[in-house]
Design a protein around this motif. Structure first.
Motif, mmCIF file in Angstrom:
data_model
loop_
_atom_site.group_PDB
_atom_site.id
_atom_site.type_symbol
_atom_site.label_atom_id
_atom_site.label_comp_id
_atom_site.label_asym_id
_atom_site.label_seq_id
_atom_site.Cartn_x
_atom_site.Cartn_y
_atom_site.Cartn_z
ATOM 1 N N SER A 1 100.965 -25.996 -0.666
ATOM 2 C CA SER A 1 102.175 -26.781 -0.494
ATOM 3 C C SER A 1 102.781 -27.169 -1.843
ATOM 4 O O SER A 1 103.966 -26.946 -2.098
ATOM 5 C CB SER A 1 101.861 -28.040 0.324
ATOM 6 O OG SER A 1 102.987 -28.877 0.416
ATOM 7 N N VAL A 2 101.951 -27.747 -2.714
ATOM 8 C CA VAL A 2 102.441 -28.219 -4.019
ATOM 9 C C VAL A 2 102.930 -27.055 -4.870
ATOM 10 O O VAL A 2 104.035 -27.094 -5.432
ATOM 11 C CB VAL A 2 101.334 -28.996 -4.749
ATOM 12 C CG1 VAL A 2 101.750 -29.314 -6.187
ATOM 13 C CG2 VAL A 2 100.998 -30.285 -4.007
ATOM 14 N N GLN B 1 102.257 -30.296 6.489
ATOM 15 C CA GLN B 1 102.049 -30.436 7.929
ATOM 16 C C GLN B 1 101.991 -29.087 8.624
ATOM 17 O O GLN B 1 101.218 -28.889 9.564
ATOM 18 C CB GLN B 1 103.176 -31.296 8.531
ATOM 19 C CG GLN B 1 103.141 -32.750 8.099
ATOM 20 C CD GLN B 1 101.830 -33.427 8.468
ATOM 21 O OE1 GLN B 1 101.392 -33.363 9.621
ATOM 22 N NE2 GLN B 1 101.200 -34.082 7.497
ATOM 23 N N LEU B 2 102.793 -28.135 8.160
ATOM 24 C CA LEU B 2 102.771 -26.790 8.744
ATOM 25 C C LEU B 2 101.410 -26.128 8.524
ATOM 26 O O LEU B 2 100.862 -25.494 9.425
ATOM 27 C CB LEU B 2 103.879 -25.932 8.126
ATOM 28 C CG LEU B 2 103.909 -24.454 8.557
ATOM 29 C CD1 LEU B 2 104.125 -24.323 10.052
ATOM 30 C CD2 LEU B 2 104.981 -23.700 7.771
ATOM 31 N N THR C 1 105.992 -40.020 3.921
ATOM 32 C CA THR C 1 104.706 -40.217 4.591
ATOM 33 C C THR C 1 104.676 -41.536 5.344
ATOM 34 O O THR C 1 104.209 -41.616 6.485
ATOM 35 C CB THR C 1 103.567 -40.162 3.563
ATOM 36 O OG1 THR C 1 103.581 -38.890 2.909
ATOM 37 C CG2 THR C 1 102.213 -40.359 4.246
ATOM 38 N N LEU C 2 105.172 -42.587 4.719
ATOM 39 C CA LEU C 2 105.215 -43.887 5.382
ATOM 40 C C LEU C 2 106.103 -43.857 6.622
ATOM 41 O O LEU C 2 105.813 -44.512 7.635
ATOM 42 C CB LEU C 2 105.723 -44.956 4.408
ATOM 43 C CG LEU C 2 104.792 -45.318 3.243
ATOM 44 C CD1 LEU C 2 105.506 -46.241 2.266
ATOM 45 C CD2 LEU C 2 103.523 -45.975 3.751
ATOM 46 N N ALA C 3 107.175 -43.078 6.551
ATOM 47 C CA ALA C 3 108.138 -43.065 7.658
ATOM 48 C C ALA C 3 107.709 -42.176 8.817
ATOM 49 O O ALA C 3 107.963 -42.507 9.986
ATOM 50 C CB ALA C 3 109.507 -42.601 7.132
ATOM 51 N N PHE C 4 107.031 -41.069 8.529
ATOM 52 C CA PHE C 4 106.809 -40.079 9.578
ATOM 53 C C PHE C 4 105.352 -39.802 9.911
ATOM 54 O O PHE C 4 105.075 -39.146 10.924
ATOM 55 C CB PHE C 4 107.474 -38.749 9.182
ATOM 56 C CG PHE C 4 108.948 -38.864 8.956
ATOM 57 C CD1 PHE C 4 109.809 -39.113 10.021
ATOM 58 C CD2 PHE C 4 109.490 -38.742 7.686
ATOM 59 C CE1 PHE C 4 111.171 -39.225 9.811
ATOM 60 C CE2 PHE C 4 110.852 -38.848 7.467
ATOM 61 C CZ PHE C 4 111.701 -39.097 8.538
ATOM 62 N N SER C 5 104.410 -40.237 9.104
ATOM 63 C CA SER C 5 103.000 -39.949 9.369
ATOM 64 C C SER C 5 102.299 -41.188 9.891
ATOM 65 O O SER C 5 102.176 -42.188 9.178
ATOM 66 C CB SER C 5 102.303 -39.449 8.091
ATOM 67 O OG SER C 5 102.858 -38.231 7.659
ATOM 68 N N LYS C 6 101.853 -41.122 11.116
ATOM 69 C CA LYS C 6 101.176 -42.257 11.730
ATOM 70 C C LYS C 6 99.777 -42.427 11.134
ATOM 71 O O LYS C 6 99.047 -41.466 10.928
ATOM 72 C CB LYS C 6 101.068 -42.049 13.241
ATOM 73 C CG LYS C 6 102.417 -42.008 13.958
ATOM 74 C CD LYS C 6 102.221 -41.811 15.453
ATOM 75 C CE LYS C 6 103.566 -41.767 16.170
ATOM 76 N NZ LYS C 6 103.394 -41.563 17.634
ATOM 77 N N GLY C 7 99.429 -43.665 10.877
ATOM 78 C CA GLY C 7 98.081 -43.973 10.412
ATOM 79 C C GLY C 7 97.870 -43.782 8.931
ATOM 80 O O GLY C 7 96.759 -43.988 8.441
ATOM 81 N N ARG C 8 98.892 -43.368 8.182
ATOM 82 C CA ARG C 8 98.735 -43.194 6.737
ATOM 83 C C ARG C 8 99.617 -44.197 6.019
ATOM 84 O O ARG C 8 100.829 -44.243 6.207
ATOM 85 C CB ARG C 8 99.099 -41.766 6.309
ATOM 86 C CG ARG C 8 98.160 -40.714 6.871
ATOM 87 C CD ARG C 8 98.372 -39.365 6.237
ATOM 88 N NE ARG C 8 98.002 -39.340 4.826
ATOM 89 C CZ ARG C 8 97.994 -38.238 4.071
ATOM 90 N NH1 ARG C 8 98.349 -37.081 4.617
ATOM 91 N NH2 ARG C 8 97.656 -38.284 2.809
ATOM 92 N N GLY C 9 99.001 -45.012 5.193
ATOM 93 C CA GLY C 9 99.740 -46.026 4.457
ATOM 94 C C GLY C 9 100.029 -45.560 3.044
ATOM 95 O O GLY C 9 100.377 -44.400 2.806
ATOM 96 N N VAL D 1 109.686 -30.980 0.775
ATOM 97 C CA VAL D 1 109.078 -29.666 1.007
ATOM 98 C C VAL D 1 107.556 -29.789 1.019
ATOM 99 O O VAL D 1 106.873 -29.212 1.862
ATOM 100 C CB VAL D 1 109.537 -28.659 -0.073
ATOM 101 C CG1 VAL D 1 108.704 -27.378 -0.011
ATOM 102 C CG2 VAL D 1 111.015 -28.337 0.085
ATOM 103 N N ASN D 2 107.042 -30.567 0.086
ATOM 104 C CA ASN D 2 105.594 -30.770 0.018
ATOM 105 C C ASN D 2 105.044 -31.365 1.311
ATOM 106 O O ASN D 2 104.067 -30.874 1.877
ATOM 107 C CB ASN D 2 105.251 -31.675 -1.161
ATOM 108 C CG ASN D 2 103.848 -32.238 -1.084
ATOM 109 O OD1 ASN D 2 103.651 -33.432 -0.814
ATOM 110 N ND2 ASN D 2 102.861 -31.397 -1.298
ATOM 111 N N ARG D 3 105.678 -32.417 1.811
ATOM 112 C CA ARG D 3 105.182 -33.054 3.030
ATOM 113 C C ARG D 3 105.364 -32.150 4.244
ATOM 114 O O ARG D 3 104.496 -32.054 5.103
ATOM 115 C CB ARG D 3 105.895 -34.392 3.268
ATOM 116 C CG ARG D 3 105.775 -35.425 2.163
ATOM 117 C CD ARG D 3 104.401 -35.504 1.522
ATOM 118 N NE ARG D 3 103.337 -35.701 2.495
ATOM 119 C CZ ARG D 3 102.108 -35.230 2.323
ATOM 120 N NH1 ARG D 3 101.794 -34.532 1.263
ATOM 121 N NH2 ARG D 3 101.184 -35.461 3.243
ATOM 122 N N GLY D 4 106.498 -31.475 4.325
ATOM 123 C CA GLY D 4 106.753 -30.623 5.481
ATOM 124 C C GLY D 4 105.834 -29.416 5.526
ATOM 125 O O GLY D 4 105.258 -29.095 6.581
#
Length: 386
Positions: free
Chosen positions: A377-378, A362-363, A309-317, A356-359
């Motif tokens: 997702s989970v 997003q889908l 999430t930190l690497a690929f999602s903008k605006g989410r810390g 898998v959860n993060r991907g």
């Protein structure tokens, strides 16, 4: 002298027999106690689901979501007593459980009061806690939108029909996907009668979580998003189409974290309890492997999901909800193979589960589906991965 020695040996054998007879935890009692403690842990997961869901929705929806969790437990227990357990485990049909055997579990009618009745009743209770968990998964996916009567109708259908049939397929002695479905040939060898020799889903990545997650996804798809979850685009289309997703954060991160820790604790009963016994020679070794694999997968998945999430999602810390869902994704992913994987295998399963959860999350958003707790997702995607 010889007579005296023989008498002493005979007396010693009698004492050993009496000690075993009156032992605090002989084999059968140890199995009942083990399954009882595991069932308590799994039932406590209902509290974890309640806290996680209450913290993930808006404050005005807290009472409604908790009421649905309580009704889930009560309604599913009644259904599991009447018919659910029987459909799941009775009979010789390879598709669905049927009545007719002396040990019928419809209404628990065939369990009697014999020496094994205690274990059978605790086993029924253990399996009910799984059924209740499968039902509760969907409440998070349709949170803040589903009407109470519609939700109760879904709970009935899932607990009385869908979930028991899937359990029968994979975990009964007659199911067409069960590794227990087979016969012993003349040479004393076990030959499987299941399709492709059956599937190994030790504690329910597919049976419990994929079932609940899939139902949750389609429930969220059909019922539509919450008001304000997606930007409304007025471009002449009717109705107006959904645009980019908007943030609707849960009102209580502390409840989200508390619920996750409770679920993590309960998962040790979920996975280790699926061994069902603790009295045979290798039970302790298998249970030890299960708890170690469960811990490693959960920890790895939580860290992977947060870093992704930190690497690929903008605006989410550093987001509590992301970490919570990552941990739960690892637990779901390892549930199928927790008794057989080496530790490095559990680490890989957990790490991929977090991705898998993060991907898949997003889908789901790209499909304009509103799943407040990322249940699809989970539980759905990570259950399939597991």
């Amino acid at each position: 002298m010889n007579a005296t020695v023989e008498e002493l040996l005979a007396r010693l054998e009698q004492l050993e027999a009496r000690v075993d007879e009156h032992s605090l935890f002989p084999g059968a009692s140890a199995d009942v106690l083990f399954l009882l403690v595991a069932s308590l842990n799994v039932f406590f997961m209902q509290c974890g689901f309640g806290m996680l869901e209450a913290g993930s929705v808006t404050s005005r929806s807290t009472q409604a979501i908790l009421l649905k969790n309580l009704l889930d437990a009560c309604l599913s227990a009644f259904i599991w007593w009447v018919m659910g357990h029987g459909i799941a485990f009775d009979g010789t049909n390879d598709f669905i459980g049927t009545a007719g055997s002396d040990m019928s579990s419809f209404f628990l009618s065939g369990y009697g009061s014999g020496p094994d009745s205690g274990y059978h009743r605790v086993f029924w209770w253990f399996q009910w806690t799984f059924a209740a968990a499968a039902g509760t998964i969907v409440s998070g996916a349709v949170a803040e939108r589903a009407q109470l009567l519609a939700y109760l109708a879904y709970t009935f259908i899932l607990t009385a029909v869908i979930y028991p049939i899937i359990v029968h397929w994979c975990w009964s002695e007659a199911g067409w996907l069960s590794t227990k479905n087979g016969h012993v040939d003349s040479g004393g060898n076990f030959t499987s009668d299941a399709v492709l020799d059956g599937v190994i889903d030790f504690a329910g990545s597919g049976v419990v979580h994929l079932t609940g997650g899939t139902a949750g996804f389609f429930g969220a798809l059909i019922i539509g998003p919450r008001h304000g979850r997606f930007e409304v685009v007025y471009d002449g289309s009717k109705p107006p189409r959904r645009g980019r997703p908007l943030q609707l954060p849960g009102h209580a991160p502390v409840l989200q974290a508390l619920g996750t820790f409770i679920l993590w604790l309960g998962w040790y009963g979920f996975n280790a309890g699926s061994r069902l016994t603790l009295s045979s020679g290798d039970d302790s070794a298998v249970v030890g492997r299960i708890v170690a694999n469960t811990t490693i997968a959960a920890s790895t998945s939580g860290l992977t999901a947060l870093l992704a999430t930190l690497a690929f999602s903008k605006g989410r810390g550093y987001d509590v909800a992301t970490m919570c869902n990552g941990i739960l994704s690892g637990l779901v992913s390892v549930t199928a193979g927790c008794a057989t994987l080496p530790l490095w295998g559990a680490l890989i399963v957990g790490a991929i589960g977090g991705l898998v959860n993060r991907g898949f999350g997003q889908l789901v958003l790209r499909l304009k589906v509103d799943d407040p707790l990322e249940a699809s997702s989970v539980h759905g995607a990570c259950g399939a991965w597991g």
